[in-house]
Design a protein around this motif. Structure first.
Motif, PDB file in Angstrom:
ATOM      1  N   PRO A 222      51.921  30.336  27.623  1.00 47.11           N
ATOM      2  CA  PRO A 222      51.103  30.667  26.447  1.00 47.11           C
ATOM      3  C   PRO A 222      49.611  30.736  26.768  1.00 47.11           C
ATOM      4  O   PRO A 222      48.892  31.560  26.206  1.00 47.11           O
ATOM      5  N   ALA A 223      49.142  29.861  27.677  1.00 51.57           N
ATOM      6  CA  ALA A 223      47.730  29.890  28.047  1.00 51.57           C
ATOM      7  C   ALA A 223      47.381  31.186  28.758  1.00 51.57           C
ATOM      8  O   ALA A 223      46.334  31.795  28.506  1.00 51.57           O
ATOM      9  N   GLU A 224      48.244  31.635  29.664  1.00 51.32           N
ATOM     10  CA  GLU A 224      47.993  32.880  30.372  1.00 51.32           C
ATOM     11  C   GLU A 224      48.012  34.073  29.416  1.00 51.32           C
ATOM     12  O   GLU A 224      47.208  35.010  29.563  1.00 51.32           O
ATOM     13  N   GLU A 225      48.912  34.054  28.430  1.00 44.09           N
ATOM     14  CA  GLU A 225      48.961  35.141  27.461  1.00 44.09           C
ATOM     15  C   GLU A 225      47.676  35.198  26.626  1.00 44.09           C
ATOM     16  O   GLU A 225      47.115  36.270  26.390  1.00 44.09           O
ATOM     17  N   TYR A 226      47.212  34.028  26.191  1.00 39.32           N
ATOM     18  CA  TYR A 226      45.973  33.989  25.407  1.00 39.32           C
ATOM     19  C   TYR A 226      44.789  34.456  26.250  1.00 39.32           C
ATOM     20  O   TYR A 226      43.920  35.200  25.771  1.00 39.32           O
ATOM     21  N   ALA A 227      44.730  34.028  27.520  1.00 35.45           N
ATOM     22  CA  ALA A 227      43.627  34.432  28.394  1.00 35.45           C
ATOM     23  C   ALA A 227      43.623  35.942  28.588  1.00 35.45           C
ATOM     24  O   ALA A 227      42.564  36.577  28.597  1.00 35.45           O
ATOM     25  N   ALA A 228      44.799  36.529  28.757  1.00 31.47           N
ATOM     26  CA  ALA A 228      44.871  37.980  28.944  1.00 31.47           C
ATOM     27  C   ALA A 228      44.376  38.716  27.706  1.00 31.47           C
ATOM     28  O   ALA A 228      43.714  39.760  27.805  1.00 31.47           O
ATOM     29  N   GLN A 229      44.668  38.197  26.517  1.00 31.30           N
ATOM     30  CA  GLN A 229      44.233  38.833  25.276  1.00 31.30           C
ATOM     31  C   GLN A 229      42.713  38.749  25.102  1.00 31.30           C
ATOM     32  O   GLN A 229      42.094  39.693  24.603  1.00 31.30           O
ATOM     33  N   CYS A 230      42.141  37.618  25.518  1.00 30.86           N
ATOM     34  CA  CYS A 230      40.707  37.401  25.298  1.00 30.86           C
ATOM     35  C   CYS A 230      39.837  37.863  26.469  1.00 30.86           C
ATOM     36  O   CYS A 230      38.605  37.866  26.367  1.00 30.86           O
ATOM     37  N   GLY A 231      40.450  38.210  27.608  1.00 36.27           N
ATOM     38  CA  GLY A 231      39.661  38.615  28.772  1.00 36.27           C
ATOM     39  C   GLY A 231      39.114  37.445  29.567  1.00 36.27           C
ATOM     40  O   GLY A 231      38.083  37.575  30.241  1.00 36.27           O
ATOM     41  N   ILE A 232      39.778  36.292  29.498  1.00 39.56           N
ATOM     42  CA  ILE A 232      39.374  35.121  30.277  1.00 39.56           C
ATOM     43  C   ILE A 232      40.115  35.154  31.607  1.00 39.56           C
ATOM     44  O   ILE A 232      41.331  35.382  31.645  1.00 39.56           O
ATOM     45  N   VAL A 233      39.399  34.905  32.701  1.00 37.88           N
ATOM     46  CA  VAL A 233      40.002  34.911  34.031  1.00 37.88           C
ATOM     47  C   VAL A 233      40.519  33.521  34.337  1.00 37.88           C
ATOM     48  O   VAL A 233      39.762  32.538  34.292  1.00 37.88           O
ATOM     49  N   CYS A 234      41.808  33.398  34.653  1.00 42.46           N
ATOM     50  CA  CYS A 234      42.436  32.118  34.989  1.00 42.46           C
ATOM     51  C   CYS A 234      42.511  31.987  36.502  1.00 42.46           C
ATOM     52  O   CYS A 234      43.088  32.837  37.176  1.00 42.46           O
ATOM     53  N   VAL A 235      41.957  30.907  37.017  1.00 41.85           N
ATOM     54  CA  VAL A 235      41.970  30.635  38.456  1.00 41.85           C
ATOM     55  C   VAL A 235      42.801  29.378  38.665  1.00 41.85           C
ATOM     56  O   VAL A 235      42.335  28.256  38.419  1.00 41.85           O
ATOM     57  N   ASP A 236      44.067  29.559  39.098  1.00 41.12           N
ATOM     58  CA  ASP A 236      44.938  28.409  39.311  1.00 41.12           C
ATOM     59  C   ASP A 236      44.718  27.835  40.705  1.00 41.12           C
ATOM     60  O   ASP A 236      43.797  28.241  41.428  1.00 41.12           O
ATOM     61  N   ARG A 237      45.552  26.872  41.072  1.00 43.67           N
ATOM     62  CA  ARG A 237      45.368  26.156  42.332  1.00 43.67           C
ATOM     63  C   ARG A 237      45.402  27.111  43.526  1.00 43.67           C
ATOM     64  O   ARG A 237      44.540  27.037  44.414  1.00 43.67           O
ATOM     65  N   GLU A 238      46.373  27.985  43.554  1.00 44.29           N
ATOM     66  CA  GLU A 238      46.501  28.903  44.680  1.00 44.29           C
ATOM     67  C   GLU A 238      45.296  29.831  44.788  1.00 44.29           C
ATOM     68  O   GLU A 238      44.752  30.049  45.869  1.00 44.29           O
ATOM     69  N   ALA A 239      44.855  30.365  43.648  1.00 48.06           N
ATOM     70  CA  ALA A 239      43.693  31.251  43.654  1.00 48.06           C
ATOM     71  C   ALA A 239      42.424  30.490  44.030  1.00 48.06           C
ATOM     72  O   ALA A 239      41.536  31.023  44.711  1.00 48.06           O
ATOM     73  N   LEU A 240      42.319  29.226  43.593  1.00 48.86           N
ATOM     74  CA  LEU A 240      41.158  28.407  43.933  1.00 48.86           C
ATOM     75  C   LEU A 240      41.068  28.173  45.435  1.00 48.86           C
ATOM     76  O   LEU A 240      39.989  28.285  46.033  1.00 48.86           O
ATOM     77  N   LEU A 241      42.213  27.842  46.060  1.00 50.78           N
ATOM     78  CA  LEU A 241      42.201  27.606  47.506  1.00 50.78           C
ATOM     79  C   LEU A 241      41.845  28.884  48.264  1.00 50.78           C
ATOM     80  O   LEU A 241      41.099  28.840  49.250  1.00 50.78           O
ATOM     81  N   ALA A 242      42.358  30.018  47.818  1.00 52.66           N
ATOM     82  CA  ALA A 242      42.021  31.274  48.481  1.00 52.66           C
ATOM     83  C   ALA A 242      40.532  31.592  48.320  1.00 52.66           C
ATOM     84  O   ALA A 242      39.873  32.072  49.259  1.00 52.66           O
ATOM     85  N   TRP A 243      39.989  31.307  47.148  1.00 55.67           N
ATOM     86  CA  TRP A 243      38.556  31.517  46.921  1.00 55.67           C
ATOM     87  C   TRP A 243      37.732  30.600  47.823  1.00 55.67           C
ATOM     88  O   TRP A 243      36.771  31.032  48.461  1.00 55.67           O
ATOM     89  N   GLY A 244      38.126  29.319  47.883  1.00 58.17           N
ATOM     90  CA  GLY A 244      37.371  28.380  48.712  1.00 58.17           C
ATOM     91  C   GLY A 244      37.431  28.717  50.187  1.00 58.17           C
ATOM     92  O   GLY A 244      36.449  28.539  50.921  1.00 58.17           O
ATOM     93  N   GLU A 245      38.595  29.209  50.661  1.00 64.69           N
ATOM     94  CA  GLU A 245      38.740  29.553  52.073  1.00 64.69           C
ATOM     95  C   GLU A 245      38.125  30.906  52.417  1.00 64.69           C
ATOM     96  O   GLU A 245      38.026  31.273  53.583  1.00 64.69           O
TER      97      GLU A 245
END
Length: 261
Positions: A222-245
């Motif tokens: 539900p959180a991902e669906e709401y974020a997609a509707q509002c244009g909020i970018v969700c950065v989960d654990r996997e995406a965070l590690l890729a960003w940090g590396e």
């Protein structure tokens, strides 16, 4: 006889002074001319005596100056040339309001993110923003932050608003629990209530061009669906590690197209 001669001298001297005083009183110009004629030879002898020591003094000073210049030249020949300074590497840019620890707070290992306190996690995200070219980076999380933990301007000049959720990661299934779990049991995902609260302030209050929610855990459906509707970018654990590396582009580049990380 001695006293008689002394008395005669005094009398004669007194008469001479009296006569001289009378002459001065009657003919002052003559007295001045006579005095100049008497003093001229004495002055001439004095000037001749002064000139000789002055010439000797000048010669002595010239010799001392020459000796000093020679010593200076010899010292310059014996002194090795100065070593050129090492190039100075400029320090990373940091916003005036950002804490000094933010520049060194970025981590790339998942276990290190788990070990950070919520405040340290916000500083780590701010450091990643600075690393990737953001300016005016500020850590503003705390009481009354209205959902914004980090504010910045992206390299393109867009206003970036970030909410940081340092939730404990868990490999199993997690419920939609809206609480930070730094010391509790199990792990939590960021739920729809978190996204709704952030969505109500990030654009209207903070005037975000790009809104990010960064977590050490994950997001419920539900959180991902709401974020997609509002244009909020969700950065989960996997995406965070890729960003940090550095193996993935900064998440605000995805926000430019309205795509979740």
């Amino acid at each position: 006889m001695y006293f008689g001669l002394l008395a005669t001298v005094l009398v004669v001297g007194g008469l001479a002074v009296r006569a001289l005083a009378g002459v001065v009183e009657r003919r002052p110009a003559w007295f001045a001319v006579l005095l100049c004629l008497c003093l001229a030879p004495a002055l001439a002898r004095g000037l001749r005596r002064r000139r000789r020591p002055s010439a000797a003094r000048l010669a002595r000073r010239a010799g001392q100056a020459l000796e000093g210049a020679t010593a200076t030249a010899l010292d310059a020949l014996d002194t090795p040339p100065p070593t050129p300074p090492e190039p100075v590497v400029p320090a990373p840019r940091r916003a005036p309001d950002a804490p000094a620890a933010a520049e060194d707070a970025a981590v790339t290992d998942s276990h290190e993110y788990d070990a950070l306190s919520p405040e340290e996690f916000e500083e780590a995200i701010a450091a990643l923003c600075v690393r990737d070219g953001c300016t005016q980076v500020q850590v503003v999380g705390g009481a009354g932050d209205l959902g914004a933990d980090v504010l910045a301007l992206t390299p393109e000049g867009r206003r970036l608003v970030v909410q940081c959720k340092r939730y404990r990661h868990h490999n199993g299934e997690n419920g939609d629990v809206d609480s930070s779990d730094s010391s509790g049991n199990g792990g939590n995902k960021v739920g729809s209530q978190d996204l709704q609260r952030f969505g109500g302030t990030c654009f209207t209050v903070h005037e975000a061009d790009v809104a990010l929610v960064v977590t050490t855990s994950g997001f419920t459906a539900p959180a991902e669906e709401y974020a997609a509707q509002c244009g909020i970018v969700c950065v989960d654990r996997e995406a965070l590690l890729a960003w940090g590396e550095g193996t993935a582009p900064p998440p605000w580049t995805a926000g430019a197209d309205g795509v979740d990380a």
